[in-house]
Design an enzyme around this catalytic site. Structure first.
Site, mmCIF file in Angstrom:
data_model
loop_
_atom_site.group_PDB
_atom_site.id
_atom_site.type_symbol
_atom_site.label_atom_id
_atom_site.label_comp_id
_atom_site.label_asym_id
_atom_site.label_seq_id
_atom_site.Cartn_x
_atom_site.Cartn_y
_atom_site.Cartn_z
ATOM 1 N N HIS A 47 0.873 -1.175 0.000
ATOM 2 C CA HIS A 47 0.000 0.000 0.000
ATOM 3 C C HIS A 47 0.907 1.221 0.000
ATOM 4 O O HIS A 47 1.293 1.720 1.055
ATOM 5 C CB HIS A 47 -0.898 -0.009 1.230
ATOM 6 C CG HIS A 47 -1.947 1.060 1.225
ATOM 7 N ND1 HIS A 47 -3.176 0.895 1.827
ATOM 8 C CD2 HIS A 47 -1.964 2.306 0.698
ATOM 9 C CE1 HIS A 47 -3.899 1.993 1.667
ATOM 10 N NE2 HIS A 47 -3.164 2.880 0.990
ATOM 11 N N GLU A 79 -2.506 -1.775 -3.393
ATOM 12 C CA GLU A 79 -3.738 -1.176 -2.904
ATOM 13 C C GLU A 79 -3.509 0.293 -2.569
ATOM 14 O O GLU A 79 -2.394 0.713 -2.234
ATOM 15 C CB GLU A 79 -4.269 -1.925 -1.684
ATOM 16 C CG GLU A 79 -3.345 -1.926 -0.484
ATOM 17 C CD GLU A 79 -3.893 -2.737 0.679
ATOM 18 O OE1 GLU A 79 -4.672 -3.681 0.437
ATOM 19 O OE2 GLU A 79 -3.534 -2.419 1.829
ATOM 20 N N HIS A 201 -7.511 -7.506 7.061
ATOM 21 C CA HIS A 201 -7.364 -6.610 8.197
ATOM 22 C C HIS A 201 -7.575 -7.374 9.505
ATOM 23 O O HIS A 201 -8.630 -7.958 9.736
ATOM 24 C CB HIS A 201 -8.329 -5.419 8.141
ATOM 25 C CG HIS A 201 -7.752 -4.191 8.809
ATOM 26 N ND1 HIS A 201 -6.994 -3.270 8.141
ATOM 27 C CD2 HIS A 201 -7.781 -3.776 10.096
ATOM 28 C CE1 HIS A 201 -6.596 -2.314 8.963
ATOM 29 N NE2 HIS A 201 -7.061 -2.614 10.171
#
Length: 250
Positions: A47, A79, A201
């Site tokens: 990310h 992402e 997550h």
């Protein structure tokens, strides 16, 4: 959709963040990504945030080449929030999958999914641009069926459900069961709509097996924080093997 359980994509942001604490080249996200892939991870997730506090923009081509050279179906997943700069990074590095998230640049981590109704036009246009480039697109979603019809209408291939509410129930079995039921119902709806399902997550060695039992159709789990923490005890290769085993359909 074959129910084989999710494949593991190792998020190396935590490794990169540790490197960035010093003006030194270690720990090296590329070297550790190679170890993760050789230990059985299916892919690598990054990310790249605008301030580069985790993965740096210069890491992306290195990791893209590493995953491509590994072969055996390995995948690179980038992402981030679909700003013009982010989309340029994605198109320059051509991952197998791009996961779009609604993050504010100041957030420490992703903590909510898109409001699909409010962002329908923007997401439809962005998804089309990425798919025209031959990339698979996943949209970050809250663990609820609400708005999934719109997510499917954008043309996205998958949704990645935010599993933070499930992960937060680590000390309450009753709350965990309720959160998993909600997550499973959202996943079932996504499958009914023809969307692939990713999860990510706060997933751990203890909460993954119940999730996989409830959602054996999940395609991918992106895991970074807990896996990196477990690697302090098990070594990175050992942690990857443990997570791969935890995600097997029983």
């Amino acid at each position: 959709m074959t129910a084989t359980g999710p494949k593991l994509s190792v998020n190396v942001n935590a490794i990169a963040m540790l490197r960035n604490r010093r003006d030194l080249p270690w720990p090296d996200p590329a070297r550790l990504s190679r170890i993760a892939l050789e230990a059985g991870a299916h892919g690598i997730t990054v990310h790249p945030r605008p301030d580069q506090r985790h993965v740096r923009f210069s890491d992306l081509p290195v990791l893209s080449r590493l995953v491509a050279e590994h072969g055996e179906g390995a995948e690179f997943n980038i992402e981030g929030y679909p700003s013009p700069d982010f989309l340029d990074l994605v198109l320059a590095n051509r991952p197998h999958q791009v996961t779009l998230v609604p993050d504010d640049p100041t957030q420490s981590t992703s903590d909510h999914g898109f409001d699909f109704a409010a962002r329908r036009a923007f997401l439809t246009e962005t998804v089309a641009r990425l798919k025209d480039a031959g990339l698979r697109v996943s949209l970050f979603a809250d663990p609820t069926p609400d708005g999934l019809e719109i997510a499917a209408q954008t043309g996205a291939d998958r949704v990645e459900f935010y599993t933070g509410p499930y992960g937060a129930t680590h000390s309450d079995d009753g709350a965990a069961a309720r959160a998993l039921d909600a997550l499973g119902r959202a996943g079932d709806r996504a499958v009914d709509l023809g969307l692939g399902v990713n999860v990510g997550h706060d997933l751990t060695l203890s909460n993954l097996p119940p999730l996989v039992e409830r959602m054996p159709y999940a395609a991918e789990a992106s895991i970074g924080h807990a896996l990196t923490a477990d690697a302090l005890e098990l070594g990175l290769a050992g942690a990857v093997r443990a997570y791969v085993e935890a995600m097997r359909v029983r």
